[in-house]
Write a protein that holds these residues in place. Structure first.
Motif, PDB file in Angstrom:
ATOM      1  N   ARG A  88       1.005  -0.942   0.369  1.00  9.82           N
ATOM      2  CA  ARG A  88      -0.337  -0.030   0.657  1.00  9.82           C
ATOM      3  C   ARG A  88       0.957   1.091  -0.118  1.00  9.82           C
ATOM      4  O   ARG A  88       1.514   1.549   0.540  1.00  9.82           O
ATOM      5  CB  ARG A  88      -0.619   0.052   1.475  1.00  9.82           C
ATOM      6  CG  ARG A  88      -2.277   1.726   0.854  1.00  9.82           C
ATOM      7  CD  ARG A  88      -2.971   1.372   2.884  1.00  9.82           C
ATOM      8  NE  ARG A  88      -3.346   0.005   3.091  1.00  9.82           N
ATOM      9  CZ  ARG A  88      -4.746  -0.276   2.110  1.00  9.82           C
ATOM     10  NH1 ARG A  88      -5.567   0.924   0.915  1.00  9.82           N
ATOM     11  NH2 ARG A  88      -5.687  -1.874   2.247  1.00  9.82           N
ATOM     12  N   ALA A  89       0.768   2.161  -1.030  1.00  5.20           N
ATOM     13  CA  ALA A  89       1.405   3.596  -1.302  1.00  5.20           C
ATOM     14  C   ALA A  89       0.459   4.402  -1.317  1.00  5.20           C
ATOM     15  O   ALA A  89      -0.410   4.410  -1.378  1.00  5.20           O
ATOM     16  CB  ALA A  89       2.217   3.923  -2.591  1.00  5.20           C
ATOM     17  N   GLY A  90       0.870   6.086  -0.573  1.00  4.77           N
ATOM     18  CA  GLY A  90       0.048   6.883  -0.450  1.00  4.77           C
ATOM     19  C   GLY A  90      -1.067   7.253   0.182  1.00  4.77           C
ATOM     20  O   GLY A  90      -1.253   7.518  -0.259  1.00  4.77           O
ATOM     21  N   SER A  91      -0.618   6.266   1.019  1.00  4.80           N
ATOM     22  CA  SER A  91      -1.219   6.580   2.497  1.00  4.80           C
ATOM     23  C   SER A  91      -0.651   6.738   4.108  1.00  4.80           C
ATOM     24  O   SER A  91       0.166   5.714   4.121  1.00  4.80           O
ATOM     25  CB  SER A  91      -2.469   5.827   2.656  1.00  4.80           C
ATOM     26  OG  SER A  91      -2.900   6.269   3.501  1.00  4.80           O
ATOM     27  N   ALA A  92      -1.226   7.533   4.166  1.00  2.00           N
ATOM     28  CA  ALA A  92      -0.781   8.046   5.741  1.00  2.00           C
ATOM     29  C   ALA A  92      -1.063   6.825   6.969  1.00  2.00           C
ATOM     30  O   ALA A  92      -0.715   6.257   7.630  1.00  2.00           O
ATOM     31  CB  ALA A  92      -0.966   9.050   5.975  1.00  2.00           C
ATOM     32  N   ARG A  93      -1.962   6.251   6.327  1.00  2.00           N
ATOM     33  CA  ARG A  93      -3.026   4.965   7.023  1.00  2.00           C
ATOM     34  C   ARG A  93      -2.488   4.355   6.677  1.00  2.00           C
ATOM     35  O   ARG A  93      -3.362   3.287   5.198  1.00  2.00           O
ATOM     36  CB  ARG A  93      -4.687   5.999   6.931  1.00  2.00           C
ATOM     37  CG  ARG A  93      -4.962   7.327   7.814  1.00  2.00           C
ATOM     38  CD  ARG A  93      -6.555   6.897   7.846  1.00  2.00           C
ATOM     39  NE  ARG A  93      -7.267   5.918   8.842  1.00  2.00           N
ATOM     40  CZ  ARG A  93      -6.706   6.455   9.821  1.00  2.00           C
ATOM     41  NH1 ARG A  93      -6.202   7.153  10.644  1.00  2.00           N
ATOM     42  NH2 ARG A  93      -7.214   5.228  11.023  1.00  2.00           N
ATOM     43  N   GLU A  94      -2.360   2.648   7.839  1.00  2.00           N
ATOM     44  CA  GLU A  94      -1.355   1.573   6.623  1.00  2.00           C
ATOM     45  C   GLU A  94      -2.775   1.026   5.856  1.00  2.00           C
ATOM     46  O   GLU A  94      -2.967  -0.291   5.503  1.00  2.00           O
ATOM     47  CB  GLU A  94      -0.383   0.671   7.732  1.00  2.00           C
ATOM     48  CG  GLU A  94      -1.257   0.672   9.357  1.00  2.00           C
ATOM     49  CD  GLU A  94      -2.125  -0.586   9.384  1.00  2.00           C
ATOM     50  OE1 GLU A  94      -2.596  -1.299   9.008  1.00  2.00           O
ATOM     51  OE2 GLU A  94      -2.786  -0.555  10.210  1.00  2.00           O
ATOM     52  N   ALA A  95      -4.483   0.979   6.570  1.00  2.00           N
ATOM     53  CA  ALA A  95      -5.189   0.670   6.337  1.00  2.00           C
ATOM     54  C   ALA A  95      -6.372   0.434   5.422  1.00  2.00           C
ATOM     55  O   ALA A  95      -7.395  -0.013   5.306  1.00  2.00           O
ATOM     56  CB  ALA A  95      -6.167   0.204   7.937  1.00  2.00           C
ATOM     57  N   SER A  96      -5.482   1.917   5.154  1.00  2.00           N
ATOM     58  CA  SER A  96      -7.218   2.688   3.958  1.00  2.00           C
ATOM     59  C   SER A  96      -6.328   3.797   3.506  1.00  2.00           C
ATOM     60  O   SER A  96      -5.336   4.037   3.737  1.00  2.00           O
ATOM     61  CB  SER A  96      -8.147   2.820   4.607  1.00  2.00           C
ATOM     62  OG  SER A  96      -7.390   4.617   5.622  1.00  2.00           O
ATOM     63  N   GLY A  97      -6.548   3.790   2.030  1.00  2.00           N
ATOM     64  CA  GLY A  97      -6.346   5.041   1.217  1.00  2.00           C
ATOM     65  C   GLY A  97      -5.210   4.561   0.340  1.00  2.00           C
ATOM     66  O   GLY A  97      -4.519   3.349   0.590  1.00  2.00           O
ATOM     67  N   GLY A  98      -4.454   5.065  -1.270  1.00  2.00           N
ATOM     68  CA  GLY A  98      -3.424   5.191  -2.072  1.00  2.00           C
ATOM     69  C   GLY A  98      -3.960   4.100  -1.995  1.00  2.00           C
ATOM     70  O   GLY A  98      -4.860   3.898  -3.282  1.00  2.00           O
ATOM     71  N   GLN A  99      -2.125   3.670  -2.928  1.00  2.00           N
ATOM     72  CA  GLN A  99      -2.140   2.405  -4.464  1.00  2.00           C
ATOM     73  C   GLN A  99      -2.214   1.596  -3.627  1.00  2.00           C
ATOM     74  O   GLN A  99      -1.237   1.408  -3.259  1.00  2.00           O
ATOM     75  CB  GLN A  99      -1.657   3.349  -5.232  1.00  2.00           C
ATOM     76  CG  GLN A  99      -1.976   4.419  -5.654  1.00  2.00           C
ATOM     77  CD  GLN A  99      -0.818   4.633  -6.621  1.00  2.00           C
ATOM     78  OE1 GLN A  99       0.054   4.500  -7.345  1.00  2.00           O
ATOM     79  NE2 GLN A  99      -0.212   6.294  -6.796  1.00  2.00           N
ATOM     80  N   VAL A 100      -3.152   0.858  -3.517  1.00  2.00           N
ATOM     81  CA  VAL A 100      -2.854  -1.034  -3.377  1.00  2.00           C
ATOM     82  C   VAL A 100      -2.613  -1.785  -4.939  1.00  2.00           C
ATOM     83  O   VAL A 100      -2.486  -1.688  -5.622  1.00  2.00           O
ATOM     84  CB  VAL A 100      -3.774  -1.870  -3.069  1.00  2.00           C
ATOM     85  CG1 VAL A 100      -3.683  -3.062  -2.280  1.00  2.00           C
ATOM     86  CG2 VAL A 100      -4.013  -0.762  -1.209  1.00  2.00           C
ATOM     87  N   ARG A 101      -0.499  -2.212  -4.795  1.00  2.00           N
ATOM     88  CA  ARG A 101      -0.062  -3.411  -5.759  1.00  2.00           C
ATOM     89  C   ARG A 101       0.002  -4.296  -4.990  1.00  2.00           C
ATOM     90  O   ARG A 101       0.294  -4.581  -4.389  1.00  2.00           O
ATOM     91  CB  ARG A 101       0.811  -2.764  -6.522  1.00  2.00           C
ATOM     92  CG  ARG A 101       0.766  -1.335  -6.347  1.00  2.00           C
ATOM     93  CD  ARG A 101      -0.341  -1.137  -8.179  1.00  2.00           C
ATOM     94  NE  ARG A 101       0.152   0.269  -8.417  1.00  2.00           N
ATOM     95  CZ  ARG A 101      -1.380   0.990  -8.852  1.00  2.00           C
ATOM     96  NH1 ARG A 101      -2.461   0.861  -7.988  1.00  2.00           N
ATOM     97  NH2 ARG A 101      -1.038   2.433  -9.352  1.00  2.00           N
TER      98      ARG A 101
END
Length: 261
Positions: A88-101
């Motif tokens: 998970r990139a692009g999020s300060a929250r490890e459990a949500s948001g950003g880009q998941v690859r």
């Protein structure tokens, strides 16, 4: 997951990697740190165990080095298959948001030693789809091969690891600044445990600020340059027990030969 054999062997010598043990994956944070925005550290990623795309649990940190590659610690990827992990990139929250690859390839250093202490603790992760760069997703700068960093220079650790040894904390990204030291200085704290050329140490003699379980694989950066990768230490934030990191400059040619970066 943290392997029990490694866990108890390291405990026997008072040392431990800073990979999250299973029960801490639900409540991962850095010790003595402050809140960090992902815009400040757009290279920061969360490496997560993926259970059929339904449940994802933070395990380790990592750093984006290109649109297709992440660098982390080898003890984070050890015995894991690409299909068991997501980034998970692009999020300060490890459990949500950003880009998941999803992950398509894992390359661990061929001389990774899971003994005591961990040596050559570095791995590369290729993601299945390129990251989309922006203000929250951007690669970290890699150092020149064998570049030196002066003792006393301050580096910044970021991650979602435990806020106290064996404890839990926030699910949002934290940062903490720690001074680097020479390997000779570090050896004084870890007598009998080899501090190799592939390691770099950082921390306060008094303790109080450090990376911890759940921060493994994450970055130690100096002015935006990736100097170290969170690896191991004697507990977390203890006096006279600096954190030990994989020295990225030492592995610069290995990174290049495997990624072209």
């Amino acid at each position: 997951m943290f392997r029990p054999v490694i866990f108890f062997a390291l405990l026997a010598c008072g040392l431990a990697s800073k990979k999250s043990v299973f029960f801490n994956k639900f409540n991962p944070k850095i010790i003595g740190g402050s809140a960090a925005s992902i815009e400040e550290f757009p290279y920061m990623v969360s490496l997560q165990l993926d259970f059929l795309g339904i449940i994802r649990l933070h395990m380790c940190g990592g750093s984006i080095i290109s649109q297709n590659w992440v660098v982390t610690a080898a003890h984070c990827t050890e015995d894991e298959s690409p299909s068991s992990l997501v980034v998970r990139a692009g999020s300060a929250r490890e459990a949500s948001g950003g880009q998941v690859r999803s992950v398509s390839q894992i390359i661990e250093h061929p001389n990774f030693d899971q003994g005591i202490p961990l040596d050559n603790d570095i791995a590369l992760i290729r993601v299945s789809q390129p990251f989309v760069y922006g203000t929250t997703v951007h690669p970290v700068v890699l150092p020149a091969a064998n570049a030196a960093v002066a003792s006393g220079t301050y580096g910044v650790i970021t991650g979602w690891g435990a806020t106290s040894q064996g404890g839990s904390g926030s699910a949002t990204l934290l940062q903490v600044s720690v001074p680097l030291m020479t390997n000779n200085q570090c050896t004084q704290y870890y007598a009998g445990n080899r501090i190799s050329n592939g390691m770099i140490c950082a921390g306060y003699q008094a303790g109080g600020k450090d990376s911890c379980q759940g921060d493994s694989g994450g970055p130690l950066a100096v002015e935006g340059v990736l100097v170290g990768i969170v690896s191991w230490g004697a507990g977390c934030a203890q006096p006279n027990a600096p954190g030990v990191y994989a020295r990225v400059a030492f592995y610069r040619q290995w990174i290049s030969s495997n990624t072209g970066i």
